[in-house]
Write an enzyme that holds these catalytic residues in place. Structure first.
Site, mmCIF file in Angstrom:
data_model
loop_
_atom_site.group_PDB
_atom_site.id
_atom_site.type_symbol
_atom_site.label_atom_id
_atom_site.label_comp_id
_atom_site.label_asym_id
_atom_site.label_seq_id
_atom_site.Cartn_x
_atom_site.Cartn_y
_atom_site.Cartn_z
ATOM 1 C CG HIS A 349 -2.127 -0.808 1.128
ATOM 2 N ND1 HIS A 349 -3.197 -0.440 0.568
ATOM 3 C CD2 HIS A 349 -2.264 -2.240 1.342
ATOM 4 C CE1 HIS A 349 -4.046 -1.276 0.744
ATOM 5 N NE2 HIS A 349 -3.670 -2.390 1.008
ATOM 6 C CE LYS A 537 -7.253 13.686 -0.566
ATOM 7 N NZ LYS A 537 -6.916 12.493 -1.483
ATOM 8 N NE ARG A 538 -5.469 10.253 9.486
ATOM 9 C CZ ARG A 538 -4.935 9.243 10.169
ATOM 10 N NH1 ARG A 538 -5.550 8.196 10.500
ATOM 11 N NH2 ARG A 538 -3.949 9.452 11.201
ATOM 12 C CE LYS A 543 -3.607 10.566 2.416
ATOM 13 N NZ LYS A 543 -4.283 9.824 1.461
ATOM 14 C CB THR A 645 -10.589 4.384 -2.083
ATOM 15 O OG1 THR A 645 -10.073 4.769 -0.783
ATOM 16 C CG2 THR A 645 -9.580 3.234 -2.663
ATOM 17 C CE LYS A 649 -14.384 6.187 0.055
ATOM 18 N NZ LYS A 649 -13.778 6.546 1.261
HETATM 19 C C1 LIG Z 1 -12.523 6.829 1.403
HETATM 20 C C2 LIG Z 1 -11.911 7.278 2.848
HETATM 21 C C3 LIG Z 1 -10.579 7.600 2.976
HETATM 22 C C4 LIG Z 1 -9.348 7.430 1.985
HETATM 23 O O1 LIG Z 1 -9.535 8.569 1.287
HETATM 24 P P1 LIG Z 1 -8.208 8.994 0.397
HETATM 25 O O2 LIG Z 1 -8.345 10.173 -0.391
HETATM 26 O O3 LIG Z 1 -8.148 8.079 -0.853
HETATM 27 O O4 LIG Z 1 -6.964 8.953 1.025
HETATM 28 C C5 LIG Z 1 -10.234 7.897 4.369
HETATM 29 N N1 LIG Z 1 -10.921 8.046 5.240
HETATM 30 C C6 LIG Z 1 -12.306 7.497 4.802
HETATM 31 C C7 LIG Z 1 -13.208 7.899 6.238
HETATM 32 C C8 LIG Z 1 -12.803 7.306 3.889
HETATM 33 O O5 LIG Z 1 -14.202 7.153 3.687
#
Ligand SMILES: *Cc1c(COP(=O)(O)O)cnc(C)c1O
Length: 800
Positions: A349, A537-538, A543, A645, A649
């Site tokens: 990952h 995101k985190r 990022k 991911t 979404k």
């Molecule tokens: C989808 C999701 C992530 C992943 O987000 P990235 O933009 O791919 O880093 C992290 N936290 C939550 C709660 C999510 O639903």
């Protein structure tokens, strides 16, 4: 089990009476919630039993997904929907004067994870069950999930324990009968019997009882019900003789106390190592026992069991399965090893150096003495193989060592002990083959493959965005619901002006729902007709939330200094948790909150910019956030984001990606075409070429926009303490901006201008959004799971 509304009402009334000795009217909200939860779980349990019987009867191969994290979120809506009883229950409750939404809101998120990696595991479970594939999760029952984030008056992140089990977990069933004894510490006695065979006796160990809690995983439109098994640590009957009981008990409880709130740097090492071995050892032993309830011995294990290791956190499964096969069941090394490699598969990952797990030799040798012996032997045998196959290349032998510089390199162990190694997006899989694992690619070329991540369209489209789902159904019919590739038929309608208008209307509805949510969570009122530009995101340097922030500062300064400059109103929305020890990330959060206060209250801005930080990013927040976005910010430094991911979404809900060519953005771009997203910035190759010569200072000296934005961080614009954000400036100018924020700044500003231009043409914009929705089936985790099932696990759908 109830089959209609009337039966549901009767059962519900009876259940409340049995559980609480009250009428529905007199019962408390939480009692109603608990009663409903129990009913739904029992509903699922019938299929659960049938699934287990069917798998045993047909002698099907099963997959076990070993992951330290499962970021599940809430399950009530999901399970009611997947079981196809949502409307029955909703209407039944309505008749009793109960609003189902109120009960849904009582459920705590099961926040058993940090972010993307854990959410991936949760999406995979949903796809496995919905595709009728026998695949189960194995994890830890954390007493506390990832911390809840609050923001204090000063804009700081404050971490609050996540007491997700406060109301109990309505979905779990405790299975004390299947408990497993896990051994730590002590030492190994080696002896030889009359036949010359060695025996390894782990003595003076501290024993801990691992007790499983099983949660049913129900698929949509199928009776198939899989299991997510969460292990909880309890005191063993075999108590340590040399330790105070209370001290022992405290140590036991510590193991499952909480999720490690850091997905990038390993800390609190011993405890984390304990967690890893704990759930791996328990999970494997339970699998072996279950196997032996159906088959006479373990000779056919590789035909019946596949194990996927989600990152290196569960990689101790490799030596642990060796231990079980050899020490407990008498297999010879070579036979055991061949079995282990065939069972295990590993998903990488990350290529961030600081996130690649390495354990000091001492830790493993002391905590897990027998496991350490086995790792040493795996390493020795592998080194011998390399010496024979690559004579003279001692450097290669050194690079592929598992034990090197007094550390155990878990990724190397994972690659050597697995028959499949996959990356999580096309570009990421190429990078790990070219860089991280290039030596191993020479040794085991056939092991490497790609499985681009996916998300479950059930949670992320059907259930969280019923408005868009309905619009799609009205346009192309409902076939896509069960056969998601059919959503591509939407491509035939993207030029339909009427549909474009309806899409914009749906987006507007979702934005108004988010406006309400933002008001409730932050008190900030935002304009639902502004562009919703979302980065959720985190919080991590790679990022590059900071790039977004610098752009906002630039726009703000320009509005203030140039009265003729106007932009379409934009709401910049952030949501992000930072690891509690990650100083830089926490500063960025604080800065965003300061931006929010200053900019939102500055009349000179004339409502053109608003900045909102929504606290406590989580699955349930994501469910109202992603589908309300116009713009999806995916701006990591190229080469650093394995897949992402969140990007999927957003796309599935018709947001336009504003991104670098990184992770799955590359595949989004290939699918929708450059006219339906906005791509900017350095590519992986350009990053590599620039790095050796990069001087962040030049960008500061030569670009007044960058200069002014950075200066504002230390001149009191955002904080009365001019040193408040000095760490950020230092990171950019004195530590030379590791993630090339300044190098991509100009391209990002231009990309943001392109976004605005595109947005102003509403019809074209809507068309682009619809293309994104139509093409999103590639990012369904159903597609991903089918590929894993076919290429790696070799499991087949079961029929009930
Ligand atoms: C989808 C999701 C992530 C992943 O987000 P990235 O933009 O791919 O880093 C992290 N936290 C939550 C709660 C999510 O639903």
């Amino acid at each position: 089990m109830f089959t209609n509304k009337e039966e549901f009402i009767n059962e519900f009334e009876l259940r409340i009476a049995e559980m609480y000795g009250r009428s529905v009217e007199q019962s408390h909200r939480t009692e109603k919630y608990m009663a409903l939860g129990e009913m739904v779980r029992e509903y699922a349990s019938l299929n659960w039993k049938a699934t287990k019987e069917e798998v045993a009867k047909n002698e099907d191969k099963q997959m076990f997904y070993f992951s330290m994290e499962f970021l599940i979120g809430r399950l009530l809506t999901n399970n009611l929907m997947n079981l196809g009883i949502y409307n029955t229950v909703k209407e039944g409750l309505q008749e009793l004067g109960i609003d189902i939404n109120e009960l849904e809101d009582l459920e705590s998120d099961a926040g058993l994870g940090n972010g993307g990696l854990g959410r991936l595991a949760a999406c995979f479970l949903d796809s496995l069950a919905s595709l009728q594939l026998p695949g189960n999760g194995n994890c830890i029952r954390y007493q506390y999930g990832l911390f809840r984030q609050k923001i204090d008056q000063e804009g700081n992140q404050v971490e609050v324990p996540d007491q997700w089990l406060k109301l109990g977990n309505i979905w779990e069933v405790r299975k004390p009968k299947h408990a497993v004894n896990v051994k730590f510490w002590g030492h190994v006695n080696v002896s030889q019997d009359q036949e010359g065979r060695f025996h390894f006796d782990h003595v003076d160990a501290e024993n801990i009882l691992a007790v499983p809690y099983d949660m049913p995983v129900v698929g949509k439109g199928t009776k198939e019900t899989n299991t997510l098994r969460l292990w909880s640590a309890e005191a063993s009957d075999i108590l340590p003789s040399n330790k105070d009981f209370r001290k022992y008990l405290a140590e036991v409880q510590e193991i499952c106390l909480n999720v490690y709130p850091d997905d990038s740097t390993p800390e609190g090492k011993i405890l984390r190592l304990k967690q890893q071995y704990f759930f791996v050892c328990a999970g494997l032993n339970a699998i072996i026992r279950a196997h032996l309830r159906v088959y006479p011995n373990l000779d056919n294990l590789v035909d019946k069991v596949a194990i996927q290791l989600n990152d290196t956190h569960p990689v101790l499964a490799i030596p642990e399965l060796m231990r079980i096969l050899m020490d407990d069941y008498g297999y010879e090394w070579m036979d055991a090893w061949n079995m282990v490699v065939k069972v295990m598969a590993y998903t990488n990952h990350t290529i961030l150096q600081e996130a690649l797990e390495k354990w000091p030799v001492d830790y493993i040798r002391n905590l897990l003495p027998r496991i350490y012996m086995i790792i040493e032997e795996i390493n020795n045998r592998f080194q011998n193989k390399i010496a024979i196959e690559y004579p003279g290349d001692s450097d290669m032998a050194h690079r592929v060592e598992i034990i090197r510089d007094d550390q155990v390199h878990m990724a190397n162990l994972a690659v050597i002990g697995s028959h499949s190694i996959n990356g999580v997006a096309k570009i990421h899989s190429e990078i790990i083959k070219r860089d991280l694992f290039k030596d191993f690619v020479k040794i085991y070329p056939e092991r490497f493959n790609n499985k681009t991540n996916g998300i479950t369209q059930r949670r992320w489209l059907y259930y969280s965005n019923p408005q868009l789902t309905k619009l799609i159904t009205n346009t192309i019919g409902s076939d896509f619901i069960d056969d998601f590739e059919k959503i591509e038929e939407l491509m035939n309608h993207v030029d339909d002006k009427n549909l474009q208008q309806e899409f914009l209307h749906v987006k507007q509805q979702r934005k108004e729902i988010l406006v309400e949510e933002i008001k409730n969570r932050t008190g900030i009122l935002v304009d639902s007709t502004s562009i919703f530009d979302v980065q959720a995101k985190r919080l991590h340097a790679y990022k590059r939330q900071l790039l977004n922030v610098l752009h906002i500062i630039y726009q703000y300064q320009r509005i203030k200094s140039d009265p003729t400059y106007t932009i379409h109103p934009r709401t910049y929305i952030f949501a992000a948790k930072a690891a509690p020890a990650y100083v830089f990330a926490k500063k960025v959060i604080k800065l965003i909150n300061k931006l929010s206060v200053v900019i939102n209250n500055d009349p000179a801005v004339k409502g053109m910019i608003k900045v909102v930080f929504i606290p406590n990013y989580s699955v349930s927040l994501a469910e109202v956030l992603m589908n309300a976005a116009d713009v999806s910010e995916q701006i990591s430094t190229a080469g650093k984001e394995a897949s992402g991911t969140g990007n999927m979404k957003f796309m599935m809900n018709g947001a336009i990606t504003l991104g670098t060519l990184d992770g799955a953005n590359v595949e989004i771009d290939e699918l929708v075409g450059r006219e339906n997203d906005v791509i900017f910035g350095l590519t992986v190759e350009e990053v590599a070429a620039l790095k050796p010569y990069y001087r962040a200072r030049n960008y500061y000296d030569n670009d007044p926009r960058i200069h002014n934005a950075i200066d504002s961080l230390v001149d009191g614009t955002w904080s009365s303490d001019p040193n408040e954000f000095k760490v950020i400036v230092d990171d950019l100018l004195y530590r030379n901006d590791e993630y090339l924020v300044l190098a991509d700044f100009d391209a990002y500003v231009k990309a943001q201008e392109v976004i605005e231009q595109k947005y102003l043409n509403k019809e074209e914009w809507a068309k682009s959004c619809l293309v994104n929705v139509a093409k999103s089936h590639f990012f369904s985790s159903d597609r991903t799971i089918r590929q894993y099932a076919e290429d790696i696990w070799h499991i087949r759908p079961i029929k009930i």
